[in-house]
Write a protein that holds these residues in place. Structure first.
Motif, PDB file in Angstrom:
ATOM      1  N   LEU A 531     -20.986  52.408 -22.645  1.00  0.00           N
ATOM      2  CA  LEU A 531     -20.128  52.504 -23.818  1.00  0.00           C
ATOM      3  C   LEU A 531     -20.694  51.668 -24.970  1.00  0.00           C
ATOM      4  O   LEU A 531     -21.699  50.947 -24.822  1.00  0.00           O
ATOM      5  N   ASN A 532     -20.026  51.718 -26.120  1.00  0.00           N
ATOM      6  CA  ASN A 532     -20.574  51.106 -27.341  1.00  0.00           C
ATOM      7  C   ASN A 532     -20.793  49.602 -27.205  1.00  0.00           C
ATOM      8  O   ASN A 532     -21.781  49.056 -27.694  1.00  0.00           O
ATOM      9  N   GLY A 533     -19.868  48.911 -26.547  1.00  0.00           N
ATOM     10  CA  GLY A 533     -20.015  47.464 -26.426  1.00  0.00           C
ATOM     11  C   GLY A 533     -21.289  47.070 -25.708  1.00  0.00           C
ATOM     12  O   GLY A 533     -21.985  46.128 -26.105  1.00  0.00           O
ATOM     13  N   LEU A 534     -21.632  47.798 -24.652  1.00  0.00           N
ATOM     14  CA  LEU A 534     -22.842  47.492 -23.899  1.00  0.00           C
ATOM     15  C   LEU A 534     -24.083  47.954 -24.653  1.00  0.00           C
ATOM     16  O   LEU A 534     -25.126  47.285 -24.626  1.00  0.00           O
ATOM     17  N   LYS A 535     -23.999  49.088 -25.348  1.00  0.00           N
ATOM     18  CA  LYS A 535     -25.144  49.558 -26.133  1.00  0.00           C
ATOM     19  C   LYS A 535     -25.507  48.549 -27.213  1.00  0.00           C
ATOM     20  O   LYS A 535     -26.693  48.294 -27.475  1.00  0.00           O
ATOM     21  N   ASN A 536     -24.502  47.975 -27.839  1.00  0.00           N
ATOM     22  CA  ASN A 536     -24.780  46.953 -28.855  1.00  0.00           C
ATOM     23  C   ASN A 536     -25.392  45.701 -28.244  1.00  0.00           C
ATOM     24  O   ASN A 536     -26.214  45.026 -28.873  1.00  0.00           O
ATOM     25  N   ALA A 537     -24.979  45.406 -27.001  1.00  0.00           N
ATOM     26  CA  ALA A 537     -25.533  44.228 -26.326  1.00  0.00           C
ATOM     27  C   ALA A 537     -26.996  44.430 -25.986  1.00  0.00           C
ATOM     28  O   ALA A 537     -27.765  43.461 -25.915  1.00  0.00           O
ATOM     29  N   PHE A 538     -27.416  45.672 -25.748  1.00  0.00           N
ATOM     30  CA  PHE A 538     -28.821  45.939 -25.441  1.00  0.00           C
ATOM     31  C   PHE A 538     -29.732  45.539 -26.606  1.00  0.00           C
ATOM     32  O   PHE A 538     -30.897  45.184 -26.401  1.00  0.00           O
ATOM     33  N   VAL A 539     -29.207  45.583 -27.809  1.00  0.00           N
ATOM     34  CA  VAL A 539     -30.016  45.260 -28.990  1.00  0.00           C
ATOM     35  C   VAL A 539     -30.389  43.788 -28.999  1.00  0.00           C
ATOM     36  O   VAL A 539     -31.537  43.416 -29.255  1.00  0.00           O
ATOM     37  N   THR A 540     -29.406  42.922 -28.718  1.00  0.00           N
ATOM     38  CA  THR A 540     -29.661  41.479 -28.729  1.00  0.00           C
ATOM     39  C   THR A 540     -30.181  40.967 -27.399  1.00  0.00           C
ATOM     40  O   THR A 540     -30.771  39.889 -27.348  1.00  0.00           O
ATOM     41  N   ASN A 541     -29.951  41.711 -26.311  1.00  0.00           N
ATOM     42  CA  ASN A 541     -30.406  41.276 -24.991  1.00  0.00           C
ATOM     43  C   ASN A 541     -31.006  42.484 -24.265  1.00  0.00           C
ATOM     44  O   ASN A 541     -30.356  43.101 -23.413  1.00  0.00           O
ATOM     45  N   PRO A 542     -32.250  42.853 -24.568  1.00  0.00           N
ATOM     46  CA  PRO A 542     -32.862  44.049 -23.973  1.00  0.00           C
ATOM     47  C   PRO A 542     -32.961  43.987 -22.460  1.00  0.00           C
ATOM     48  O   PRO A 542     -33.039  45.031 -21.804  1.00  0.00           O
ATOM     49  N   PHE A 543     -32.958  42.787 -21.879  1.00  0.00           N
ATOM     50  CA  PHE A 543     -33.101  42.679 -20.427  1.00  0.00           C
ATOM     51  C   PHE A 543     -31.910  43.320 -19.703  1.00  0.00           C
ATOM     52  O   PHE A 543     -32.044  43.769 -18.568  1.00  0.00           O
ATOM     53  N   LEU A 544     -30.748  43.373 -20.366  1.00  0.00           N
ATOM     54  CA  LEU A 544     -29.585  43.989 -19.731  1.00  0.00           C
ATOM     55  C   LEU A 544     -29.843  45.446 -19.397  1.00  0.00           C
ATOM     56  O   LEU A 544     -29.306  45.984 -18.432  1.00  0.00           O
ATOM     57  N   ARG A 545     -30.701  46.125 -20.219  1.00  0.00           N
ATOM     58  CA  ARG A 545     -30.955  47.543 -20.004  1.00  0.00           C
ATOM     59  C   ARG A 545     -31.616  47.800 -18.644  1.00  0.00           C
ATOM     60  O   ARG A 545     -31.399  48.837 -18.011  1.00  0.00           O
ATOM     61  N   THR A 546     -32.408  46.836 -18.177  1.00  0.00           N
ATOM     62  CA  THR A 546     -33.081  47.022 -16.886  1.00  0.00           C
ATOM     63  C   THR A 546     -32.116  46.908 -15.714  1.00  0.00           C
ATOM     64  O   THR A 546     -32.364  47.472 -14.648  1.00  0.00           O
ATOM     65  N   ALA A 547     -31.032  46.149 -15.881  1.00  0.00           N
ATOM     66  CA  ALA A 547     -30.053  46.010 -14.799  1.00  0.00           C
ATOM     67  C   ALA A 547     -29.027  47.129 -14.818  1.00  0.00           C
ATOM     68  O   ALA A 547     -28.585  47.595 -13.772  1.00  0.00           O
ATOM     69  N   PHE A 548     -28.642  47.580 -16.047  1.00  0.00           N
ATOM     70  CA  PHE A 548     -27.630  48.623 -16.162  1.00  0.00           C
ATOM     71  C   PHE A 548     -28.315  49.986 -16.200  1.00  0.00           C
ATOM     72  O   PHE A 548     -28.484  50.595 -17.254  1.00  0.00           O
ATOM     73  N   ASN A 549     -28.741  50.440 -15.051  1.00  0.00           N
ATOM     74  CA  ASN A 549     -29.316  51.774 -14.930  1.00  0.00           C
ATOM     75  C   ASN A 549     -28.741  52.445 -13.690  1.00  0.00           C
ATOM     76  O   ASN A 549     -28.142  51.794 -12.842  1.00  0.00           O
ATOM     77  N   THR A 550     -28.898  53.724 -13.596  1.00  0.00           N
ATOM     78  CA  THR A 550     -28.281  54.491 -12.527  1.00  0.00           C
ATOM     79  C   THR A 550     -29.272  54.681 -11.388  1.00  0.00           C
ATOM     80  O   THR A 550     -30.418  55.075 -11.606  1.00  0.00           O
ATOM     81  N   GLY A 551     -28.817  54.407 -10.173  1.00  0.00           N
ATOM     82  CA  GLY A 551     -29.661  54.612  -9.000  1.00  0.00           C
ATOM     83  C   GLY A 551     -28.821  54.628  -7.742  1.00  0.00           C
ATOM     84  O   GLY A 551     -27.593  54.481  -7.783  1.00  0.00           O
ATOM     85  N   TYR A 552     -29.503  54.801  -6.609  1.00  0.00           N
ATOM     86  CA  TYR A 552     -28.830  54.888  -5.320  1.00  0.00           C
ATOM     87  C   TYR A 552     -29.275  53.734  -4.434  1.00  0.00           C
ATOM     88  O   TYR A 552     -30.359  53.169  -4.596  1.00  0.00           O
ATOM     89  N   VAL A 553     -28.397  53.394  -3.497  1.00  0.00           N
ATOM     90  CA  VAL A 553     -28.730  52.398  -2.473  1.00  0.00           C
ATOM     91  C   VAL A 553     -28.712  53.111  -1.127  1.00  0.00           C
ATOM     92  O   VAL A 553     -27.689  53.669  -0.733  1.00  0.00           O
ATOM     93  N   VAL A 554     -29.856  53.105  -0.452  1.00  0.00           N
ATOM     94  CA  VAL A 554     -29.970  53.708   0.874  1.00  0.00           C
ATOM     95  C   VAL A 554     -30.637  52.675   1.779  1.00  0.00           C
ATOM     96  O   VAL A 554     -31.831  52.398   1.643  1.00  0.00           O
ATOM     97  N   GLY A 555     -29.872  52.061   2.659  1.00  0.00           N
ATOM     98  CA  GLY A 555     -30.458  51.013   3.484  1.00  0.00           C
ATOM     99  C   GLY A 555     -29.519  50.548   4.565  1.00  0.00           C
ATOM    100  O   GLY A 555     -28.760  51.334   5.138  1.00  0.00           O
ATOM    101  N   GLU A 556     -29.526  49.253   4.834  1.00  0.00           N
ATOM    102  CA  GLU A 556     -28.726  48.671   5.893  1.00  0.00           C
ATOM    103  C   GLU A 556     -28.407  47.219   5.531  1.00  0.00           C
ATOM    104  O   GLU A 556     -29.045  46.626   4.645  1.00  0.00           O
ATOM    105  N   ASN A 557     -27.425  46.645   6.223  1.00  0.00           N
ATOM    106  CA  ASN A 557     -27.080  45.248   6.006  1.00  0.00           C
ATOM    107  C   ASN A 557     -26.543  44.651   7.298  1.00  0.00           C
ATOM    108  O   ASN A 557     -26.098  45.380   8.200  1.00  0.00           O
ATOM    109  N   ALA A 558     -26.600  43.339   7.384  1.00  0.00           N
ATOM    110  CA  ALA A 558     -26.152  42.624   8.589  1.00  0.00           C
ATOM    111  C   ALA A 558     -25.610  41.266   8.190  1.00  0.00           C
ATOM    112  O   ALA A 558     -26.054  40.659   7.205  1.00  0.00           O
ATOM    113  N   THR A 559     -24.618  40.791   8.969  1.00  0.00           N
ATOM    114  CA  THR A 559     -23.995  39.487   8.729  1.00  0.00           C
ATOM    115  C   THR A 559     -23.768  38.789  10.058  1.00  0.00           C
ATOM    116  O   THR A 559     -23.331  39.415  11.029  1.00  0.00           O
ATOM    117  N   PHE A 560     -24.078  37.505  10.084  1.00  0.00           N
ATOM    118  CA  PHE A 560     -23.799  36.666  11.253  1.00  0.00           C
ATOM    119  C   PHE A 560     -22.986  35.470  10.789  1.00  0.00           C
ATOM    120  O   PHE A 560     -23.288  34.850   9.767  1.00  0.00           O
TER     121      PHE A 560
END
Length: 813
Positions: A531-560
C-alpha cells in the motif's frame, strides 16, 4: 480503544511541561514507596508484639541460611506472630499501608514455646549443635500514642549440621527387597558426606516403596520400612581397661562430633504377619469399559450383558461397551499393563493418566482385583466416562510479540471461536476448528495498527504415523501426529495486506521433563499487497523492498524444550528451548516455476528462563537469541529473510521502553527519521530480561503486585546495507548497539487464572540517542528525545518518547 487513546494523549500533554513532570514523578514514587505501618485495636497500657525478627548465623552456606531463615518464620508461636495485612492506604500519600490488627499481648511463655518449635524444626533438618536464644526484647513506648510496642528478636547459630557417614540396606531381611535396594543405591537421597535431614530420610523411604512397587511387590507399604540412625563414635566401642585412655577417647570423640558431626543411617524392614506382603505379583487380564456412566459404581457386575465385546488377538485385553464407542487400536496403543509381567505401579498409573488425558473421556477410574483361584495374579478394570463428542468454545486471547507477523497477533486482542470433535472415526482422534479475529494495538503513532482474521483446522492423532515401526514407543509419556492447515488475512493499516495459507504435518512427543516438536513438512504460501504507506517508505529506506517481497516457504522445523528444578534449590525452576527452521533445501525437486519463488533460509532460536521463588517474592531471568541466514543466490529473494520470518523487538513482552517493532536496527537512524513506515525487522536478535517481583496488597481474592525490571537487547541485519548504515551486527559495536530499559510494574492485578499489568519503562540507553553515547543524562533529564521531532506528510508531529507505558495480560516471560 478510544478511552485508552484519550488517556495516553492526556499523559503525553502533561509531560510536555517540565514543572508537571517533576511533580508527577515525585508523586508517583511517593505513592509507590511511602508506605507506613498502622496498628489497630491494640491492647492499651500493655506491651504487644509489634515486630518479630530472626537473626541466623553459622557455618551453613548462604543459600541454606536463607532457606532456614524463611522457614523458621513459620515456627513462631501464634501468640508471638505478627501478621500485617497490606491494604490500600487512607493515611498520607502511600498507595498501601501495612495494617496490624489486634496484635497479641507479649508473653514470655510464648517465647519459650517458639524456641521449642524452632529447635524441633532444626533437628528435623539435621542441625543438632545449634545455639538458639532470645537475643533481645525491646519495649518501645510510642510518643503521643498509648502504645507499648514489643520488638522480639531471636538469634540462631546453626553451626554445622550432621553429614551422612554411611548408608546401609543390609538390614533389610527379605533378600529380594535387599537386592533391589542395593542395585539402585546410586539413586538414593542419602549419600555419604551429604547433609542429613529427616526430610531426606522420608524421601528415601518413599523412593524405596515406589521402587519395590515397580518390581512386583503389590502389597508392600511404607509401614513395612523404617530408618534407624546412629551417631555413636565407633572408637568408643573399643574395650580398654585404662580409665584415662577411655576419658581421652570420649574427649576426642566429642571434639570430632563438634567439628564434623556425622551420622550412620540403616534402612530396616519390619516383620510382617501376611506372607503375601513380601511376595511378587504378576499382571493378569485387562478389561476396559469405555462408555461407563458417570453415576455407575466401579464395582464389577459380572451379570451385565455388554452388546459389544472386543478381545485382543492374543486374549490379554478385553473391551466391553454398550455401543461401538471406540475401536481396539487406540486402547492397545495406550495400555501399558502387559499380561504376565510383574506388577508395576508406574505403568499402571501411566495407563490411568494416559486415558484420562485423551480427548474422548472426562474421567477414568480403575480397580485391581486379586484372583481367588490364582494367587499372586492381578486383573485390572478401567472404567471410562465419555466426554461430549462435540464442544463449542469462545475465548479472548492476548498474544505476545512473537517475532513473526503470521504466528501471532504481536500483542493483539483476539476473539476465538473453537469447534472440537473429540473422537473422530472412533480412534480418539481430536479435531479442532478455530476461527480467530483480532486487532493489534499500539501507543506510538496510532492505537489500531493491524487487523487479522484466520481460519485453521487441526487434527491430533494419538499415535506416530510413520512408514516404519518405532521401537520402545511406550517409553514416551505422550505422543501425537499433528496435521494442520491455516489460512489468514492480515491488514497492516495503510502499509500492506498479507494473505497466507499454511499446511504442516509432524509429530509431538514428551518424556519426563523434555518435549520435542518435529514438522518434517511445512508449506507456507504468501500473497502481499503493498500500500501507499509502505511504497513511500521504500523511497527513504530501499532495504525494506528486499524484505517485503512475495515468496513461498517449503521446508521443515523442529523444537526441543526441557524444564528442570535445581536439586539444591527446590524453589528454582529452569526452562530451556531451542528451535530450528529451514526452507528451500528441497527446491531442486520442485518445478522451475515454483522453485524461483521459494525462500532459501535457515533460522535458529534459543531461549533460557529461570525463576527463583521465595515465600512472597521471586526473581525471573530470561535470555533469547535468534539468527536467520538466507543462503539463496536469487537477486530478489536472496538478500534477507522475508519480513514475516524476521525478528522484531519492543512491546509489553520484549523491550518495554519501546513500542511494538520500534527498536533497532542496531544503531541505525533510518527508521527513526522515516516519516511514514517506522517498523523494523531484523535477521538477528539478542535480548535479556530481569525482573524482581513482589506483592503490594490484596483486595479480596485479587492480589495487587509489582516488579522492578531491566531489559537489554536489539535486532540487527546479517548483511551490510549501504542504504541503512549501522544496521549490521558487528562484534566491535555490539555494546554500542545494545539498548537498555529499566522500569517498574505500576500495577499488576493477579486474579490467579489471569494477570493484567501496566508497566512503565524508561530508555536508560538508546542506540538512537546521539548524545552521551546513548545513555540517559541525569543532569539533562528529558522525557522525550527531541533529536528526531519530525512531521509526516499530513503535518502530524512524530514524537519519540524516552519512556513507554505497556499494557499486557500475563507475565512478560
Amino acid at each position: 480503544i478510544s478511552l485508552i487513546s484519550f488517556l495516553v494523549s492526556i499523559i503525553n500533554m502533561l509531560y510536555n511541561y517540565r514543572p508537571v513532570k517533576v511533580v508527577c514523578s515525585i508523586f508517583i514514587f511517593t505513592l509507590l514507596f511511602a508506605a507506613c505501618t498502622v496498628v489497630k485495636n491494640y491492647p492499651v497500657n500493655k506491651p504487644f508484639v509489634y515486630e518479630n525478627k530472626i537473626v541466623l548465623t553459622g557455618d551453613a552456606p548462604k543459600d541454606e541460611k536463607k532457606r532456614l531463615a524463611l522457614d523458621l518464620v513459620n515456627y513462631w508461636d501464634d501468640s508471638l506472630k505478627v501478621l500485617p495485612v497490606n491494604k490500600i492506604g487512607r493515611n498520607g500519600l502511600s498507595i498501601y499501608n501495612q495494617v496490624i490488627d489486634k496484635p497479641p499481648v507479649y508473653d514470655t511463655a510464648a517465647m519459650t514455646r517458639s524456641l521449642l518449635y524452632m529447635s524441633s524444626y532444626l533437628n528435623s533438618q539435621g542441625y543438632y549443635n545449634f545455639n538458639i536464644k532470645p537475643d533481645s526484647v525491646i519495649i518501645d513506648v510510642v510518643k503521643h500514642k498509648p502504645q507499648i510496642r514489643a520488638k522480639v528478636q531471636v538469634s540462631v547459630n546453626v553451626n554445622k549440621n550432621l553429614s551422612i557417614d554411611s548408608v546401609s540396606f543390609d538390614s533389610i531381611i527379605n533378600p529380594g527387597l535387599r537386592e533391589i535396594a542395593l542395585q539402585n543405591q546410586k539413586e538414593s537421597f542419602l549419600q555419604k558426606n551429604k547433609p542429613f535431614s529427616n526430610t531426606l530420610v522420608s524421601n528415601e523411604l518413599d523412593r524405596l516403596v515406589n521402587l519395590f512397587h515397580k518390581n512386583g511387590y503389590y502389597k508392600l507399604t511404607r509401614e513395612n520400612l523404617y530408618a534407624e540412625v546412629d551417631t555413636i563414635d565407633a572408637a568408643l566401642l573399643e574395650v580398654t581397661l585404662d580409665p584415662f585412655e577411655q576419658a581421652q577417647k570420649i574427649a576426642e570423640a566429642a571434639s570430632r562430633r563438634k567439628a564434623n558431626p556425622t551420622i550412620d543411617v540403616l534402612i530396616k524392614q519390619r516383620p510382617v504377619a501376611d506372607t503375601n506382603t513380601l511376595t511378587r505379583f504378576h499382571n493378569g487380564h485387562v478389561y476396559f469399559y469405555p462408555d461407563t456412566s458417570l453415576l455407575k459404581s466401579i464395582e464389577i457386575d459380572t451379570l451385565i450383558n455388554y452388546k459389544f465385546i472386543i478381545n485382543q488377538s492374543n486374549g490379554d485385553v478385553t473391551v466391553k461397551q454398550n455401543f461401538p464407542f471406540i475401536r481396539m487400536e487406540p486402547i492397545i496403543q495406550h495400555n501399558y499393563v502387559e499380561n504376565g509381567n510383574l506388577y508395576d505401579e508406574q505403568k499402571y498409573l501411566k495407563t490411568l493418566n494416559t486415558f484420562s488425558s485423551l480427548g474422548p473421556w472426562n474421567q477414568v477410574d480403575s480397580k485391581i482385583v486379586e484372583r481367588v483361584d490364582s494367587p499372586r495374579i492381578l486383573d485390572y478394570h478401567f472404567f471410562m466416562v465419555p466426554a461430549k463428542k462435540y464442544s463449542f468454545g469462545y475465548d479472548i486471547e492476548v498474544s505476545r510479540n512473537s517475532g513473526s507477523i503470521i504466528s501471532g497477533n504481536l500483542l493483539g486482542i483476539s476473539n476465538v471461536l473453537t469447534l472440537r470433535n473429540r473422537n473422530i472415526w472412533k480412534r480418539a482422534i481430536q479435531s479442532s476448528t478455530v476461527i480467530r479475529g483480532g486487532v493489534e494495538l499500539g501507543f506510538s503513532d496510532t492505537v489500531l495498527q493491524t487487523i487479522q482474521i484466520s481460519l485453521s483446522q487441526t487434527y491430533s492423532i494419538p499415535r506416530l504415523l510413520t512408514p516404519w515401526k518405532i521401537k520402545n514407543i511406550k517409553t514416551l509419556d505422550d505422543y501425537n501426529t499433528i496435521l494442520s492447515v491455516n489460512g489468514s488475512y492480515t491488514d497492516r493499516l495503510n502499509f500492506f495486506r498479507l494473505r497466507s495459507a499454511v499446511a504442516t504435518f509432524g509429530y509431538d512427543w514428551k518424556k519426563k521433563n523434555r518435549g520435542w516438536i518435529l514438522r518434517p513438512i511445512n508449506i507456507e504460501l504468501y500473497s502481499l499487497d503493498t500500500l501507499n504507506g509502505l511504497k513511500n517508505a521504500f523511497v527513504t529506506n530501499p532495504f525494506l523492498r528486499t524484505a517485503f517481497n512475495t515468496g513461498y516457504v517449503v521446508g521443515e522445523n523442529a523444537t526441543f524444550s526441557i524444564s528442570w528444578p535445581n536439586k539444591n534449590r527446590p524453589n528454582t525452576l529452569n526452562n530451556f528451548r531451542v528451535s530450528a527452521e529451514e526452507s528451500g533445501g528441497l527446491v531442486g525437486t520442485l518445478s522451475k516455476g515454483i522453485k524461483d519463488k521459494v525462500y532459501q533460509f535457515i533460522k535458529f532460536e534459543s531461549e533460557f528462563k529461570k525463576v527463583v521463588q521465595w515465600r512472597k517474592t521471586s526473581i525471573a531471568f530470561r535470555t533469547f537469541g535468534g539468527i536467520g541466514i538466507n543462503y539463496s543466490n536469487d537477486p530478489v529473494l536472496g538478500k534477507s529473510l522475508p519480513f514475516f520470518k524476521q525478528f522484531v523487538a519492543g512491546g509489553p513482552y520484549s523491550m518495554r521502553a519501546w513500542g511494538i517493532r520500534q527498536l533497532g536496527l542496531g544503531s541505525s537512524l533510518v527508521s527513526d527519521t522515516n516519516t511514514t513506515f517506522r517498523d523494523r525487522f531484523g535477521d538477528i536478535q539478542l535480548e535479556a530480561n530481569f525482573e524482581y517481583r513482589f506483592p503490594l496488597f490484596a483486595i479480596g481474592s485479587m492480589k495487587v503486585k509489582s516488579a522492578l525490571f531491566v531489559d537489554m537487547g536489539n535486532i540487527w541485519n546479517l548483511k551490510n546495507d549501504v542504504d541503512n548504515p549501522g544496521s549490521k551486527l558487528s562484534l566491535n559495536n555490539v555494546w554500542r548497539d545494545i539498548a537498555i530499559a529499566a522500569g517498574i510494574g505500576l500495577l499488576r492485578l493477579d486474579f490467579d487464572f489471569f494477570l493484567i499489568r501496566l508497566d512503565f519503562a524508561y530508555k536508560v540507553k538508546d542506540p538512537a540517542r546521539l548524545s552521551n553515547g546513548g545513555w540517559m543524562s541525569i543532569k539533562d533529564f528529558e522525557w522525550r528525545n527531541r533529536e528526531f521531532d519530525i512531521k509526516d506528510g499530513n503535518g502530524k508531529e512524530l514524537k519519540r518518547n524516552n519512556f513507554s507505558l505497556q499494557l499486557g495480560i500475563g507475565l512478560p516471560f
